[in-house]
Design an enzyme around this catalytic site. Sequence first.
Site, short mmCIF file in Angstrom:
data_model
loop_
_atom_site.label_atom_id
_atom_site.label_comp_id
_atom_site.label_asym_id
_atom_site.label_seq_id
_atom_site.Cartn_x
_atom_site.Cartn_y
_atom_site.Cartn_z
N PHE A 136 0.78 -1.30 -0.07
CA PHE A 136 -0.01 0.02 -0.01
C PHE A 136 1.11 1.24 -0.02
O PHE A 136 0.34 2.48 0.04
CB PHE A 136 -0.89 -0.09 1.39
CG PHE A 136 -0.20 -0.21 2.54
CD1 PHE A 136 0.19 0.91 3.19
CD2 PHE A 136 -0.03 -1.47 3.02
CE1 PHE A 136 1.23 0.40 4.60
CE2 PHE A 136 0.50 -1.70 4.26
CZ PHE A 136 1.16 -1.00 5.06
N TYR A 137 2.16 1.17 -0.03
CA TYR A 137 2.87 2.28 -0.29
C TYR A 137 2.77 2.82 -1.69
O TYR A 137 3.59 2.31 -2.57
CB TYR A 137 4.48 1.98 0.08
CG TYR A 137 4.81 1.80 1.45
CD1 TYR A 137 3.78 2.25 2.61
CD2 TYR A 137 5.81 1.34 1.86
CE1 TYR A 137 4.33 2.22 3.71
CE2 TYR A 137 6.31 1.34 3.17
CZ TYR A 137 5.44 1.46 4.10
OH TYR A 137 5.83 1.06 5.52
N GLY A 138 1.97 3.83 -1.90
CA GLY A 138 1.59 4.15 -3.18
C GLY A 138 0.24 3.63 -3.72
O GLY A 138 -0.43 3.11 -3.06
#
Length: 309
Positions: free
Chosen positions: A17-19
């Site tokens: 979920f980073y981005g």
Amino acid sequence: MRTALANGANLWNGAEFYGSPENNSLTLLNKYFAKYPEDAEKVVLSIKGCFSATTFAPDNSETGIRSSVDNCIKLLGPGKKIDFFELTRVDPNVPIEDAVKTLAALIKEGKIGGYMLCEVSEKTIRAAHAVHPVSGVEQELSVWTADVLADGSAAACAELGIPIIAYSPIGRGMLTGEVKSFDDLPEGDIRRILPRFQVLSSLLSLPEHPDVFDLNLKLVDELKKLAAKKNVTPAQLAISWVKARHLQIKGLTVIPNPGATTGARVTENIKSKDVEWTQEDEKEVNNILSSFEIKGGRYPDAFKPLLNV
């Protein structure tokens, strides 16, 4: 990334979920290992998943874990295996023992090499480790966030031989000394909603209260003086303190996990390995910390149910 690897920083941490779903840390890693396939075996890769960035809720059900792992493998591509899959937070609806059984099955199937936990309590660490050995525990740890050293979780890790992966070891950038005012934080930066970076009067509508930011900055100023005395940067001082936590808890291994967006910053952070940390340094930092009350929590109240569970 190449600078990090060339200097021996080979434990890399990313997240599903980073981005955005289409452009995130996993798709970046996919491109990296496609370009530099020879680096795949040099990197130890830890990937967080089982967490929704929109609802801020974890899903550690068997379906949720398997779906997240499969998606991470797909996004990462064939060039690199996930060495450690990390539960981003503990799901209050799923016993940790059940979640670990699913992870153990995935390890047996060869989809992941091992698993880690994040933001967990001593109780959770022990319960998980009893089902299948925990490979690492990611906790926030820095000069101004040392909660895990007192709540039993770090001691449990030392006892069980589990390293702590210390995220935000430079206090989300605050301990570098380069953030001098709230206005230095870019629009959309998560720090703008974190209590420790706020103006207390704006949070409580009480104008007589002082700025939390300015009070915390006084601590940073004192640490900067010690850094100058040692002829190191404030970031190097902060990282060196984190690495030296075995001085507080015997047998504890801490691996700092600072973020960086430039090769120069990576190089600066890595040079902390050359900093000699002495008992006198330890005493000076303890004296500084005893003179300041750090104001504001790590996260807003809405996040608290998922912290150190």
